[in-house]
Scaffold this active site. Structure first.
Site, PDB file in Angstrom:
ATOM      1  N   LYS A  43       0.850  -1.207   0.000  1.00 34.23           N
ATOM      2  CA  LYS A  43       0.000   0.000   0.000  1.00 34.23           C
ATOM      3  C   LYS A  43       0.879   1.248   0.000  1.00 34.23           C
ATOM      4  O   LYS A  43       2.085   1.169   0.305  1.00 34.23           O
ATOM      5  CB  LYS A  43      -0.909  -0.023   1.231  1.00 34.23           C
ATOM      6  N   TYR A 262      17.520  29.158  11.067  1.00 37.05           N
ATOM      7  CA  TYR A 262      16.331  29.938  11.446  1.00 37.05           C
ATOM      8  C   TYR A 262      16.115  29.920  12.957  1.00 37.05           C
ATOM      9  O   TYR A 262      16.302  28.885  13.610  1.00 37.05           O
ATOM     10  CB  TYR A 262      15.084  29.343  10.781  1.00 37.05           C
TER      11      TYR A 262
END
Ligand SMILES: *Cc1c(COP(=O)(O)O)cnc(C)c1O
Length: 387
Positions: A43, A262
Site C-alpha cells: 500500500k 532559522y
C-alpha cells in the site's frame, strides 16, 4: 574554500532502493512464517518505494499475494502483476465493475459491503472473490462481533462470495510483551469459528516474530520488507533496503561564536565546522529533526544543528578531519550508518512515516538483479509509480 573535492556525483540527493534486499527480506519473513504463506503489503506505493518496482521483485522472489489500501492502487498493481492475488484493504470503492474485471479481492469490512459485493456477484451470475476482516481491537476497519454473529446466523449472506481469507489486525504487533496481542489472538480464533472454514491471517511484520500461533495460514508484512524493525525492542534482523545520500553544498569554518539556522536556535563556538546539505522538510526530512537528527560521513555520525529548512539542513562535522569534508562530500541521510528506525525515533515518528514521506526531488535509483542495475523508467507499463 580549498576542499577535498567532490566524491559524489553532483545533482540532487540520491535515493537508492535495493530490490534484492527487499526480496531477501521477503524470503527471511517467509522462512520465519513456517507453513504460513507470506504475502506482501505494498500500500501507499510500497511505503513510498514504488509498488511498480517492488511488487515485480517480490513476485520474482516467490510472493503471490499482495495487499494494497485503495482500489486504485489495486487496479494499478494489476498491470504489473497479471496473475497475483491482490487484496484491497479498504474494501469496496465506487469502482465495483473495475474491481471485478481486474480480479481484485476486496477485504469486506461490514455487512453493507458484504451485501453490495454479493449483489454484484448475483448480477454477474458468478461468485466473486472476497476476504473478510474481523475487528478484534483496532476499532478501525472490520466486522464487529455482532456482525460476525449475524453472519453465523444468516450464512446465506455469504452465498454469492468466493471467500479467500478471513483476517484481523494487531494493534501492538511491535511489542510482544503487550497483553493486547494475546487478547486479539484469542478473539480472532474464537470469532473466526463462527464463519465458514477459511485460510486466516492475523500478523503484520511484528506478529511474524511472536511465534507460530500468530501465523495462521498467511502473514502480511509491510515495514519489515523495506528494512524497518519488526519489533521495537529487539535487534532488527532485516536487511537495509533504502539508502539516501546527498552531497555537501558548502562548509563553514566557524572562527567566532555564532548561531546556525532559522530562529538562531543553536549557538556554536569557534573551531566548529558546519556542513550544509541540500535536503529539507520539503523533501520529507522531518523538521522535528532540527537539533536532534544525525547523518553519517564515512560511517561517522554528524549531528543536525539548527532547524531544518525547507531545502537545507546543517550538520556539525567537527568530528571529521577538516581535509575530509568539503563541497561535494557524500553524506548518508538514511542508511550507511543512519538506521531508519533510530532516525524516526529522533524525529518522534516511525520508519513508516519516514519512508512514505520520501520526497519527489530525489534521484531514485533501483538496484539489484530484479531492477536491471540503474535503470530508471518503471517496468510496468501504465502502472502508477512515484518518483
Ligand atoms: C499496513 C498493514 C499491514 C502491514 O503492517 P506492517 O506493520 O507494515 O508490517 C498489515 N495489515 C494491515 C491490515 C495493514 O493495514
Amino acid at each position: 574554500m580549498p576542499g577535498p573535492g567532490p566524491d559524489f556525483e553532483p545533482g540532487p540527493a540520491e535515493l537508492r532502493i535495493d530490490l534484492d534486499a527487499i526480496a531477501a527480506n521477503w524470503r527471511l519473513l517467509q522462512a520465519r512464517a513456517g507453513k504460513a504463506r507470506c504475502a506482501a503489503v505494498v500500500k501507499a506505493d510500497a511505503y513510498g518505494l514504488s509498488a511498480a518496482r517492488v511488487a515485480p521483485a517480490l513476485w520474482a522472489a516467490g510472493c503471490r499475494s499482495f495487499f494494497v489500501a485503495h482500489g486504485a492502487e489495486g487496479l494499478s498493481l494489476r498491470q504489473c502483476l497479471p496473475n497475483a492475488e491482490i487484496f484491497v484493504l479498504h474494501g469496496l470503492s465506487d469502482q465495483l465493475a473495475a474491481f471485478a474485471a481486474a480480479g481484485l479481492v476486496p477485504v469486506l469490512n461490514s455487512l453493507d459491503e458484504i451485501a453490495a459485493w454479493s449483489a454484484r456477484a448475483g448480477a454477474a451470475g458468478r461468485p466473486l472473490p472476497a476476504a473478510l476482516h474481523i475487528d478484534t481491537g483496532m476499532t478501525r476497519l472490520g466486522l464487529s462481533e455482532a456482525s460476525v454473529a449475524r453472519l453465523a446466523a444468516e450464512p446465506e449472506r455469504l452465498a454469492n462470495l468466493s471467500l479467500r481469507l478471513v483476517m484481523s489486525h494487531l494493534a501492538c504487533a511491535d511489542d510482544p510483551a503487550h497483553p493486547m496481542n494475546r487478547e486479539q489472538l484469542d478473539a480472532f480464533a474464537r470469532l473466526k469459528r463462527a464463519l465458514p472454514p477459511l485460510p486466516a491471517s492475523l500478523s503484520s511484520s511484528g506478529g511474524i516474530f511472536q511465534g507460530a500461533p500468530f501465523h495462521f495460514e498467511m502473514v502480511r508484512p509491510g515495514i519489515a520488507l523495506y528494512g524497518g524493525r519488526p519489533l521495537a525492542s529487539a535487534p532488527n534482523p532485516m536487511a537495509e533496503a533504502v539508502r539516501l545520500a546527498a552531497k555537501v553544498l558548502q562548509v563553514h569554518d566557524v572562527d567566532t561564536p555564532r548561531t546556525v539556522g532559522y530562529g538562531a536556535t543553536r549557538q556554536v563556538s569557534g573551531g566548529t565546522r558546519i556542513a550544509t546539505i541540500g535536503v529539507g522538510y520539503a523533501d520529507g526530512y522531518f523538521r522535528s529533526l532540527g537539533n536532534r537528527g544525525f547523518a553519517c560521513i564515512d560511517g561517522i555520525p554528524v549531528p543536525v544543528v539548527g532547524r531544518v529548512s525547507m531545502d537545507l539542513i546543517t550538520l556539525d562535522v567537527t568530528a571529521l578531519p577538516a581535509t575530509r569534508v568539503g563541497a561535494g562530500t557524500r553524506v548518508d541521510l538514511i542508511g550507511g550508518g543512519v538506521d531508519v528506525d533510530a532516525l524516526a525515533d529522533a524525529a518522534g515518528t516511525l520508519a513508516y512515516e519516514i519512508l512514505t514521506r520520501l520526497g519527489p526531488r530525489y534521484r531514485r535509483v533501483y538496484v539489484g538483479a530484479a531492477a536491471g542495475e540503474g535503470q530508471d523508467p518503471a517496468p510496468c507499463a501504465g502502472a502508477v509509480s512515484s518518483g
